[in-house]
Motif scaffolding. Structure first.
Motif, PDB file in Angstrom:
ATOM      1  N   THR A 149     -34.370  21.364  23.950  1.00 22.75           N
ATOM      2  CA  THR A 149     -35.731  20.990  23.683  1.00 22.75           C
ATOM      3  C   THR A 149     -36.482  22.006  23.319  1.00 22.75           C
ATOM      4  N   LEU A 152     -35.923  23.210  19.861  1.00 25.74           N
ATOM      5  CA  LEU A 152     -36.654  22.313  18.986  1.00 25.74           C
ATOM      6  C   LEU A 152     -37.987  22.561  18.757  1.00 25.74           C
ATOM      7  N   LEU A 180     -41.971  15.824  17.163  1.00 27.71           N
ATOM      8  CA  LEU A 180     -41.544  16.049  18.508  1.00 27.71           C
ATOM      9  C   LEU A 180     -42.074  15.220  19.777  1.00 27.71           C
ATOM     10  N   ALA A 189     -33.872  14.944  19.962  1.00 28.72           N
ATOM     11  CA  ALA A 189     -33.468  15.932  20.962  1.00 28.72           C
ATOM     12  C   ALA A 189     -32.239  15.550  21.706  1.00 28.72           C
ATOM     13  N   TYR A 193     -28.643  17.311  21.675  1.00 24.81           N
ATOM     14  CA  TYR A 193     -27.963  17.539  22.979  1.00 24.81           C
ATOM     15  C   TYR A 193     -26.778  17.062  23.120  1.00 24.81           C
ATOM     16  N   ILE A 257     -35.442  16.088  29.003  1.00 26.11           N
ATOM     17  CA  ILE A 257     -35.600  16.294  27.584  1.00 26.11           C
ATOM     18  C   ILE A 257     -37.077  15.426  27.252  1.00 26.11           C
ATOM     19  N   THR A 261     -40.270  17.570  25.763  1.00 22.33           N
ATOM     20  CA  THR A 261     -40.858  17.474  24.395  1.00 22.33           C
ATOM     21  C   THR A 261     -42.427  17.297  24.451  1.00 22.33           C
TER      22      THR A 261
END
Length: 313
Positions: A149, A152, A180, A189, A193, A257, A261
């Motif tokens: 995360t 990203l 995001l 995400a 993953y 996650i 984010t």
């Protein structure tokens, strides 16, 4: 000594003594064999199973029992289903349940499609570094979810590389990438993953596939799409079922996650448990949501077992 006197002694030494009618050996004969020693007593299987069962009860079952008991204990005292009625009647719980289910289902579908395509390329399309990529997948499985995360965020975050390149080229005040912090960012995400969790069993299944079937199908004029559909896909169904169900259960319980984010408008069941317990100190309500999450996870695992038996996993 005369021969007459020596003969009886010679006969006694050479002729074995006969037993009497009772079967007992004559006096002075060899002693009977000693009775066999008793076999050591075997420890009952129940005693072997007792230590792991006790450890499981202390580490897992007892805390789970405490969660269930707390979910039935309202703040007013006593035992009641009031916490369940309050939670089920709240809009926050229904919204979190809907968000959790569709994020988990969407992530599972995305991981299955992307993982199947990538595994096909790695297994059947020779390219430099293919073995390194296959080994890197095993390393990727050990990465924590928040690390992906954060990666990203460095690329697509508000101050990330993509927005920086855009503002540098166009002179705009800000870049266009802000997804995001939305449910689509969480979905991206999770697919990023969890895709290797689908690829790993697929690569193992592809390594066991008889390449002669592919060669025969190709010699009969079947194209790549038909070979994948009729030869490779049926053989990979158990691996797809195993990987997809694993991703589905893990996405249902994913917390890191969603938290990293920064998607404030995305509330899943694990996030609701955190909010109820830490932010609002509503421990009965948090335990109710946790129990619902556990029931859904166990139900999906049971469904996976049924599907895996039917497809031969």
């Amino acid at each position: 000594m005369s021969s007459a006197s020596a003969a009886p002694g010679l006969r006694d030494a050479t002729v074995p003594r006969q037993r009497d009618r009772s079967g007992a050996p004559p006096a002075g004969g060899p002693a009977p064999d000693a009775p066999a020693t008793r076999a050591p007593r075997r420890i009952p299987a129940l005693l072997w199973a007792l230590p792991p069962v006790v450890a499981l009860a202390l580490v897992f079952l007892y805390p789970l029992f405490l969660v269930v008991r707390q979910s039935l204990s309202p703040d007013e005292g006593g035992t009641s289903l009031t916490p369940y009625a309050d939670v089920f009647g709240s809009e926050a719980f229904r919204s979190a349940l809907t968000t959790t289910v569709w994020l988990a289902a969407g992530s599972a579908v995305g991981c299955l499609v992307l993982g199947f395509v990538l595994a096909l390329i790695i297994a059947f399309v020779p390219f430099p570094g293919g073995k390194f990529v296959a080994r890197f997948i095993d390393v990727f499985l050990s990465f924590p979810s928040f690390l992906i995360t954060l990666a990203l965020l460095f690329v697509y975050g508000n101050a990330g590389m993509a927005n920086g390149v855009w503002t540098g080229l166009t002179g705009a005040a800000e870049g266009p990438f802000h997804f995001l912090t939305t449910p689509w960012g969480v979905l991206l995400a999770e697919i990023t993953y969890f895709t290797p969790f689908v690829m790993r069993p697929l690569l193992a299944a592809f390594s066991q596939l008889d390449t002669a079937q592919i060669e025969v199908a190709s010699s009969l004029g079947a194209g790549p799409a038909r070979i994948v559909r009729q030869v490779i896909l049926p053989e990979s169904l158990p691996a797809l079922a195993a990987g997809g169900s694993l991703v589905l259960v893990m996405c249902l319980n994913e917390f890191g996650i969603v938290l990293f984010t920064g998607a404030k408008g995305v509330t899943t069941l694990p996030m609701l448990v955190y909010s109820e317990a830490i932010l609002e100190s509503d421990y009965p309500g948090a335990c109710v949501v946790a129990v619902v999450n556990i029931v859904i996870s166990v139900g999906l695992y049971g469904l996976y077992r049924v599907v895996s038996r039917r497809v031969g996993a």
